[in-house]
Design a protein around this motif. Structure first.
Motif, PDB file in Angstrom:
ATOM      1  N   VAL A   1       0.857  -1.186   0.000  1.00 27.19           N
ATOM      2  CA  VAL A   1       0.000   0.000   0.000  1.00 27.19           C
ATOM      3  C   VAL A   1       0.890   1.233   0.000  1.00 27.19           C
ATOM      4  O   VAL A   1       1.576   1.516   0.990  1.00 27.19           O
ATOM      5  N   PRO A   2       0.910   1.981  -1.108  1.00 26.85           N
ATOM      6  CA  PRO A   2       1.775   3.158  -1.190  1.00 26.85           C
ATOM      7  C   PRO A   2       1.158   4.353  -0.466  1.00 26.85           C
ATOM      8  O   PRO A   2      -0.020   4.344  -0.112  1.00 26.85           O
ATOM      9  N   GLY A   3       1.963   5.391  -0.307  1.00 23.91           N
ATOM     10  CA  GLY A   3       1.426   6.624   0.276  1.00 23.91           C
ATOM     11  C   GLY A   3       0.482   7.338  -0.659  1.00 23.91           C
ATOM     12  O   GLY A   3      -0.448   8.019  -0.229  1.00 23.91           O
ATOM     13  N   HIS A   4       0.705   7.177  -1.960  1.00 25.94           N
ATOM     14  CA  HIS A   4      -0.149   7.775  -2.991  1.00 25.94           C
ATOM     15  C   HIS A   4      -0.240   6.797  -4.152  1.00 25.94           C
ATOM     16  O   HIS A   4       0.757   6.172  -4.527  1.00 25.94           O
ATOM     17  N   GLY A   5      -1.436   6.694  -4.737  1.00 28.42           N
ATOM     18  CA  GLY A   5      -1.622   5.832  -5.890  1.00 28.42           C
ATOM     19  C   GLY A   5      -2.234   4.492  -5.530  1.00 28.42           C
ATOM     20  O   GLY A   5      -2.543   4.211  -4.368  1.00 28.42           O
ATOM     21  N   PRO A   6      -2.424   3.623  -6.534  1.00 25.52           N
ATOM     22  CA  PRO A   6      -3.091   2.343  -6.318  1.00 25.52           C
ATOM     23  C   PRO A   6      -2.218   1.350  -5.556  1.00 25.52           C
ATOM     24  O   PRO A   6      -0.983   1.442  -5.554  1.00 25.52           O
ATOM     25  N   ILE A   7      -2.882   0.381  -4.915  1.00 28.64           N
ATOM     26  CA  ILE A   7      -2.173  -0.741  -4.299  1.00 28.64           C
ATOM     27  C   ILE A   7      -1.321  -1.408  -5.374  1.00 28.64           C
ATOM     28  O   ILE A   7      -1.737  -1.554  -6.524  1.00 28.64           O
ATOM     29  N   THR A   8      -0.116  -1.808  -4.994  1.00 32.46           N
ATOM     30  CA  THR A   8       0.829  -2.272  -6.003  1.00 32.46           C
ATOM     31  C   THR A   8       1.497  -3.577  -5.592  1.00 32.46           C
ATOM     32  O   THR A   8       1.160  -4.179  -4.565  1.00 32.46           O
ATOM     33  N   ASP A   9       2.445  -3.996  -6.433  1.00 31.80           N
ATOM     34  CA  ASP A   9       3.255  -5.185  -6.177  1.00 31.80           C
ATOM     35  C   ASP A   9       4.717  -4.780  -6.359  1.00 31.80           C
ATOM     36  O   ASP A   9       5.041  -3.594  -6.484  1.00 31.80           O
ATOM     37  N   LYS A  10       5.608  -5.761  -6.410  1.00 35.70           N
ATOM     38  CA  LYS A  10       7.035  -5.425  -6.463  1.00 35.70           C
ATOM     39  C   LYS A  10       7.432  -4.761  -7.777  1.00 35.70           C
ATOM     40  O   LYS A  10       8.411  -4.002  -7.817  1.00 35.70           O
ATOM     41  N   ALA A  11       6.668  -5.003  -8.838  1.00 37.11           N
ATOM     42  CA  ALA A  11       6.948  -4.303 -10.098  1.00 37.11           C
ATOM     43  C   ALA A  11       6.784  -2.799  -9.917  1.00 37.11           C
ATOM     44  O   ALA A  11       7.554  -2.000 -10.478  1.00 37.11           O
ATOM     45  N   GLY A  12       5.787  -2.398  -9.129  1.00 40.94           N
ATOM     46  CA  GLY A  12       5.582  -0.979  -8.845  1.00 40.94           C
ATOM     47  C   GLY A  12       6.735  -0.385  -8.054  1.00 40.94           C
ATOM     48  O   GLY A  12       7.138   0.765  -8.283  1.00 40.94           O
ATOM     49  N   VAL A  13       7.274  -1.159  -7.111  1.00 44.12           N
ATOM     50  CA  VAL A  13       8.421  -0.700  -6.324  1.00 44.12           C
ATOM     51  C   VAL A  13       9.619  -0.483  -7.239  1.00 44.12           C
ATOM     52  O   VAL A  13      10.341   0.523  -7.128  1.00 44.12           O
ATOM     53  N   ARG A  14       9.841  -1.408  -8.149  1.00 48.33           N
ATOM     54  CA  ARG A  14      10.982  -1.302  -9.063  1.00 48.33           C
ATOM     55  C   ARG A  14      10.873  -0.064  -9.960  1.00 48.33           C
ATOM     56  O   ARG A  14      11.890   0.567 -10.286  1.00 48.33           O
ATOM     57  N   LYS A  15       9.651   0.280 -10.367  1.00 49.56           N
ATOM     58  CA  LYS A  15       9.476   1.475 -11.203  1.00 49.56           C
ATOM     59  C   LYS A  15       9.884   2.737 -10.445  1.00 49.56           C
ATOM     60  O   LYS A  15      10.526   3.625 -11.006  1.00 49.56           O
ATOM     61  N   VAL A  16       9.496   2.825  -9.173  1.00 44.53           N
ATOM     62  CA  VAL A  16       9.887   3.990  -8.361  1.00 44.53           C
ATOM     63  C   VAL A  16      11.403   4.031  -8.224  1.00 44.53           C
ATOM     64  O   VAL A  16      12.039   5.084  -8.396  1.00 44.53           O
ATOM     65  N   GLN A  17      11.993   2.890  -7.934  1.00 47.38           N
ATOM     66  CA  GLN A  17      13.450   2.820  -7.764  1.00 47.38           C
ATOM     67  C   GLN A  17      14.173   3.209  -9.055  1.00 47.38           C
ATOM     68  O   GLN A  17      15.178   3.935  -9.027  1.00 47.38           O
ATOM     69  N   THR A  18      13.651   2.761 -10.194  1.00 44.40           N
ATOM     70  CA  THR A  18      14.271   3.088 -11.483  1.00 44.40           C
ATOM     71  C   THR A  18      14.183   4.582 -11.760  1.00 44.40           C
ATOM     72  O   THR A  18      15.133   5.187 -12.276  1.00 44.40           O
ATOM     73  N   TYR A  19      13.045   5.200 -11.416  1.00 41.81           N
ATOM     74  CA  TYR A  19      12.911   6.658 -11.562  1.00 41.81           C
ATOM     75  C   TYR A  19      13.976   7.374 -10.738  1.00 41.81           C
ATOM     76  O   TYR A  19      14.645   8.301 -11.234  1.00 41.81           O
ATOM     77  N   LEU A  20      14.152   6.960  -9.494  1.00 44.75           N
ATOM     78  CA  LEU A  20      15.117   7.627  -8.617  1.00 44.75           C
ATOM     79  C   LEU A  20      16.528   7.511  -9.168  1.00 44.75           C
ATOM     80  O   LEU A  20      17.300   8.480  -9.161  1.00 44.75           O
ATOM     81  N   ARG A  21      16.875   6.336  -9.672  1.00 52.08           N
ATOM     82  CA  ARG A  21      18.212   6.143 -10.249  1.00 52.08           C
ATOM     83  C   ARG A  21      18.390   7.000 -11.509  1.00 52.08           C
ATOM     84  O   ARG A  21      19.456   7.585 -11.739  1.00 52.08           O
ATOM     85  N   TYR A  22      17.332   7.083 -12.308  1.00 53.15           N
ATOM     86  CA  TYR A  22      17.397   7.857 -13.547  1.00 53.15           C
ATOM     87  C   TYR A  22      17.595   9.342 -13.250  1.00 53.15           C
ATOM     88  O   TYR A  22      18.475  10.002 -13.836  1.00 53.15           O
ATOM     89  N   ILE A  23      16.797   9.871 -12.330  1.00 49.19           N
ATOM     90  CA  ILE A  23      16.889  11.299 -12.008  1.00 49.19           C
ATOM     91  C   ILE A  23      18.249  11.617 -11.392  1.00 49.19           C
ATOM     92  O   ILE A  23      18.854  12.651 -11.687  1.00 49.19           O
ATOM     93  N   ASP A  24      18.745  10.723 -10.549  1.00 53.54           N
ATOM     94  CA  ASP A  24      20.074  10.919  -9.954  1.00 53.54           C
ATOM     95  C   ASP A  24      21.143  10.988 -11.061  1.00 53.54           C
ATOM     96  O   ASP A  24      22.000  11.888 -11.069  1.00 53.54           O
ATOM     97  N   HIS A  25      21.078  10.061 -11.993  1.00 56.28           N
ATOM     98  CA  HIS A  25      22.060  10.015 -13.091  1.00 56.28           C
ATOM     99  C   HIS A  25      21.994  11.279 -13.949  1.00 56.28           C
ATOM    100  O   HIS A  25      23.026  11.892 -14.261  1.00 56.28           O
ATOM    101  N   GLU A  26      20.769  11.686 -14.306  1.00 54.62           N
ATOM    102  CA  GLU A  26      20.598  12.840 -15.186  1.00 54.62           C
ATOM    103  C   GLU A  26      20.954  14.145 -14.474  1.00 54.62           C
ATOM    104  O   GLU A  26      21.557  15.053 -15.077  1.00 54.62           O
ATOM    105  N   ALA A  27      20.588  14.256 -13.200  1.00 49.69           N
ATOM    106  CA  ALA A  27      20.924  15.470 -12.445  1.00 49.69           C
ATOM    107  C   ALA A  27      22.432  15.582 -12.245  1.00 49.69           C
ATOM    108  O   ALA A  27      23.005  16.674 -12.363  1.00 49.69           O
ATOM    109  N   ARG A  28      23.085  14.462 -11.962  1.00 49.38           N
ATOM    110  CA  ARG A  28      24.539  14.485 -11.747  1.00 49.38           C
ATOM    111  C   ARG A  28      25.269  14.992 -13.004  1.00 49.38           C
ATOM    112  O   ARG A  28      26.197  15.803 -12.908  1.00 49.38           O
TER     113      ARG A  28
END
Length: 317
Positions: free
Chosen positions: A228-255
């Motif tokens: 159960v996320p803080g915002h958005g629909p109930i999810t599974d581990k695929a949803g967790v991986r998408k958030v993690q991938t976004y964070l890695r992407y933004i970190d890479h691009e910002a750096r």
């Protein structure tokens, strides 16, 4: 059971095992989720909502499902300090209110009165004020039920709700200074607070980004079927991986842009969002880039909130 087993509709969703999720589409600014855990005559509420009206409606629905009123709730856990997860605490008048020590400190620093003052001034603030009214205009910050934590912890805290073990796991600073996961190991359920925004853009007020990525790893290592996320629909581990991938992407691009000497504003405009452009509130990249830049510099000063909301308004336009 997969995340497709649940519809993303407003209201109370039965997860089984005496646990529920309260969902508020569309999951954008202020439209947060919460949860309820009941075993025997004991209960735990995971987060309250952005104002008293919304929290009261949620508690009424929970009472219809369980027979427990707000006054019957024994424990409230605030997953972090943001008001959309805390401003209804006072409607559970007899509950022990638990938060991480860092979250309790943040709650004392930013209260609903500050939001009410900001929103009162918004009509005179030009495009930034219009943006504030667009994202927060549905909430009544003059009608909240604030109540501070009565118990704090650092690290991990084990609770029992009836015969049910509940583990509180501090994973902040990440989204905020003191983020906490609420894990029910026997029932294979975890409430993540704002470590997860599903189909919405995560916003990193605190960082460091590595802590947030590690928090996702912690969820991925759990044996859970309902997340159960803080915002958005109930999810599974695929949803967790998408958030993690976004964070890695933004970190890479910002750096890359930090090292090239671009300003926060220029970097926020320049980064191509690709698949993430379809996530709601994509303008939050302004906050994420600013937090990452401060991390790269070793700058521990607080963010300039006024400037960041102005930049988000600009990106939204």
């Amino acid at each position: 059971m997969t995340s497709q087993s649940w519809t993303y509709a407003k209201g109370l969703h039965d997860l089984g095992h005496g646990s529920w999720a309260w969902l508020q589409p569309d999951g954008g600014w202020g439209w947060s989720n919460a949860g309820l855990i009941v075993d025997g005559d004991q209960s735990l509420l995971v987060d309250t909502l952005f104002d008293a009206r919304l929290t009261a409606a949620m508690l009424d629905a929970m009472s219809d499902a369980t027979g427990l009123s707000g006054d019957d709730i024994g424990t409230v856990v605030n997953t972090h300090a943001n008001g959309d997860h805390t401003h209804g605490n006072g409607l559970c008048r007899h509950a022990e209110i638990i938060a991480s020590e860092a979250s309790a400190k943040e709650m004392a620093e930013v209260d609903a009165a500050m939001l009410h003052t900001m929103m009162t001034a918004a009509p005179n603030l030009g495009p930034s004020g219009k943006y504030l009214l667009d994202i927060f205009g549905n909430f009544d910050f003059a009608n909240v039920a604030e109540r501070a934590p009565t118990r704090t912890f650092t690290g991990e805290l084990g609770l029992r709700i009836g015969d049910k073990p509940v583990s509180l796991i501090e994973v902040g600073p990440a989204h905020t200074a003191g983020d906490v996961l609420v894990h029910l190991p026997e029932d294979r359920i975890v409430y993540t607070g704002d470590i997860l925004f599903i189909d919405g853009t995560p916003i990193m007020w605190a960082g460091p980004v590595g802590n947030w990525i590690a928090a996702c790893d912690k969820i991925l290592a759990m044996d859970v079927e309902a997340i159960v996320p803080g915002h958005g629909p109930i999810t599974d581990k695929a949803g967790v991986r998408k958030v993690q991938t976004y964070l890695r992407y933004i970190d890479h691009e910002a750096r890359k842009r930090f090292e090239a000497g671009l300003s926060v504003r220029d970097a926020a405009h320049d980064i191509a969002l690709g698949d993430y452009a379809s996530w709601i509130d994509s303008e939050r990249i302004a906050v994420n880039v600013d937090t990452l830049y401060r991390e790269y510099r070793g700058d521990t000063s607080p963010p300039n909130i006024v400037a960041l909301f102005s930049l988000m308004a600009e990106l939204k336009r």
